[in-house]
Design an enzyme around this catalytic site. Structure first.
Site, PDB file in Angstrom:
ATOM      1  NE  ARG A  88      -4.313  -0.033   2.531  1.00 29.05           N
ATOM      2  CZ  ARG A  88      -5.237  -0.984   2.657  1.00 29.05           C
ATOM      3  NH1 ARG A  88      -4.921  -2.247   2.550  1.00 29.05           N
ATOM      4  NH2 ARG A  88      -6.486  -0.648   2.857  1.00 29.05           N
ATOM      5  NE  ARG A 122     -16.292  -2.806   3.008  1.00 30.76           N
ATOM      6  CZ  ARG A 122     -15.043  -2.627   2.600  1.00 30.76           C
ATOM      7  NH1 ARG A 122     -14.621  -3.162   1.475  1.00 30.76           N
ATOM      8  NH2 ARG A 122     -14.219  -1.907   3.315  1.00 30.76           N
ATOM      9  NE  ARG A 153     -13.582  -3.336   6.914  1.00 34.96           N
ATOM     10  CZ  ARG A 153     -12.709  -3.377   5.903  1.00 34.96           C
ATOM     11  NH1 ARG A 153     -12.774  -4.356   5.027  1.00 34.96           N
ATOM     12  NH2 ARG A 153     -11.796  -2.456   5.766  1.00 34.96           N
ATOM     13  NE  ARG A 164     -10.552   1.896   4.877  1.00 36.80           N
ATOM     14  CZ  ARG A 164     -11.620   1.187   4.529  1.00 36.80           C
ATOM     15  NH1 ARG A 164     -12.806   1.535   4.952  1.00 36.80           N
ATOM     16  NH2 ARG A 164     -11.488   0.124   3.781  1.00 36.80           N
TER      17      ARG A 164
HETATM   18  P1  AMP Z   1      -8.363  -3.191   4.257  1.00 38.39           P
HETATM   19  O1  AMP Z   1      -9.244  -4.258   4.767  1.00 38.39           O
HETATM   20  O2  AMP Z   1      -7.363  -3.698   3.244  1.00 38.39           O
HETATM   21  O3  AMP Z   1      -9.125  -2.004   3.739  1.00 38.39           O
HETATM   22  O4  AMP Z   1      -7.485  -2.676   5.503  1.00 38.39           O
HETATM   23  C1  AMP Z   1      -8.087  -2.123   6.653  1.00 38.39           C
HETATM   24  C2  AMP Z   1      -7.052  -1.321   7.441  1.00 38.39           C
HETATM   25  O5  AMP Z   1      -5.969  -2.176   7.834  1.00 38.39           O
HETATM   26  C3  AMP Z   1      -6.390  -0.181   6.667  1.00 38.39           C
HETATM   27  O6  AMP Z   1      -7.175   0.997   6.645  1.00 38.39           O
HETATM   28  C4  AMP Z   1      -5.092  -0.026   7.451  1.00 38.39           C
HETATM   29  O7  AMP Z   1      -5.308   0.637   8.688  1.00 38.39           O
HETATM   30  C5  AMP Z   1      -4.730  -1.470   7.764  1.00 38.39           C
HETATM   31  N1  AMP Z   1      -3.922  -2.065   6.667  1.00 38.39           N
HETATM   32  C6  AMP Z   1      -4.284  -3.064   5.824  1.00 38.39           C
HETATM   33  N2  AMP Z   1      -3.312  -3.345   4.947  1.00 38.39           N
HETATM   34  C7  AMP Z   1      -2.296  -2.499   5.228  1.00 38.39           C
HETATM   35  C8  AMP Z   1      -1.005  -2.275   4.663  1.00 38.39           C
HETATM   36  N3  AMP Z   1      -0.564  -2.977   3.601  1.00 38.39           N
HETATM   37  N4  AMP Z   1      -0.223  -1.318   5.227  1.00 38.39           N
HETATM   38  C9  AMP Z   1      -0.638  -0.611   6.284  1.00 38.39           C
HETATM   39  N5  AMP Z   1      -1.844  -0.745   6.854  1.00 38.39           N
HETATM   40  C10 AMP Z   1      -2.679  -1.677   6.338  1.00 38.39           C
END
Ligand code: AMP
Length: 206
Positions: A88, A122, A153, A164
């Site tokens: 990311r 969602r 969530r 985000r």
């Molecule tokens: P997601 O389900 O992929 O949208 O991730 C939810 C949250 O987890 C994100 O908003 C970040 O706080 C954390 N997160 C997930 N993947 C990463 C990553 N590769 N690097 C840093 N934080 C992450």
């Protein structure tokens, strides 16, 4: 096949990863799911990332990279995997290049209005990590996969979603150019139904 799924929050990475993991018989590695599992189990890692995730910010690279490095070293990842939500940032992508060679980075390109609509409807299953849209559920509270209780969530709250998206634009978007330069970027139109988008991904991978 070693794949990365890229795209804004709500672009459908998780949904597509779930379908691809079944079709290609390779594991889905979702850093978000790993963090959420730790949150739920209140592990030291979970407690460490709780407020970061609730704010919509990114977990520090050194923590995230170590988790992914260890996970990809496991037996089930040796013939391939689908990375969903990692890398990311450019720092994460460079670190990944240091220990793995991926085949493709698939970018799901989705209009902003579509993303907002998807995120606001969602629902998530904390038991099996399934993600659904209310429009596809006969009962908004029950997971159609495992029967678990569906939740919204915490990081789908409006303020967090905005943060985000901001983080995605400033920190994650540069990855498109990064993988394009490596000749690995496949951009797929992520608007439309789950089946339409999935078929486009399969066509792009052929
Ligand atoms: P997601 O389900 O992929 O949208 O991730 C939810 C949250 O987890 C994100 O908003 C970040 O706080 C954390 N997160 C997930 N993947 C990463 C990553 N590769 N690097 C840093 N934080 C992450």
């Amino acid at each position: 096949m070693k794949l990365i799924l890229l795209g804004a929050p709500g672009s459908g990475k998780g949904t597509m990863a779930q379908k691809l993991t079944a079709a290609l018989d390779i594991p889905q590695i979702s850093t978000g799911d790993i963090f959420r599992k730790n949150l739920k189990e209140e592990t030291p890692l979970g407690l460490q990332v709780k407020s970061i995730m609730a704010s919509g910010a990114l977990v520090p690279d050194e923590i995230t990279i170590e988790i992914v490095k260890n996970r990809l070293a496991e037996d089930d990842c040796q013939k391939g995997y689908i990375l969903d939500g990692f890398p990311r940032s450019i720092a994460q992508a460079k670190a990944l290049d240091g220990f793995q060679q991926v085949d493709y980075a698939v970018n799901l390109d989705v209009d902003k209005e579509v993303v907002v609509k998807r995120l606001s409807g969602r629902r998530f299953c904390p038991d099996c990590s399934g993600t659904y849209h209310v429009s596809a559920l006969s009962d908004e509270t029950v997971c159609p996969h495992c029967g678990g209780k569906l939740i919204i969530r915490a990081d789908d709250a409006e303020e967090t979603v905005r943060e985000r998206q901001r983080v995605y634009e400033s920190t994650t978007l540069p990855l498109l150019e990064y993988y394009d330069k490596q000749g690995k970027l496949l951009t797929v139109d992520g608007n439309g139904t789950v089946e339409e988008v999935y078929d486009r991904i399969l066509a792009a991978l052929k």
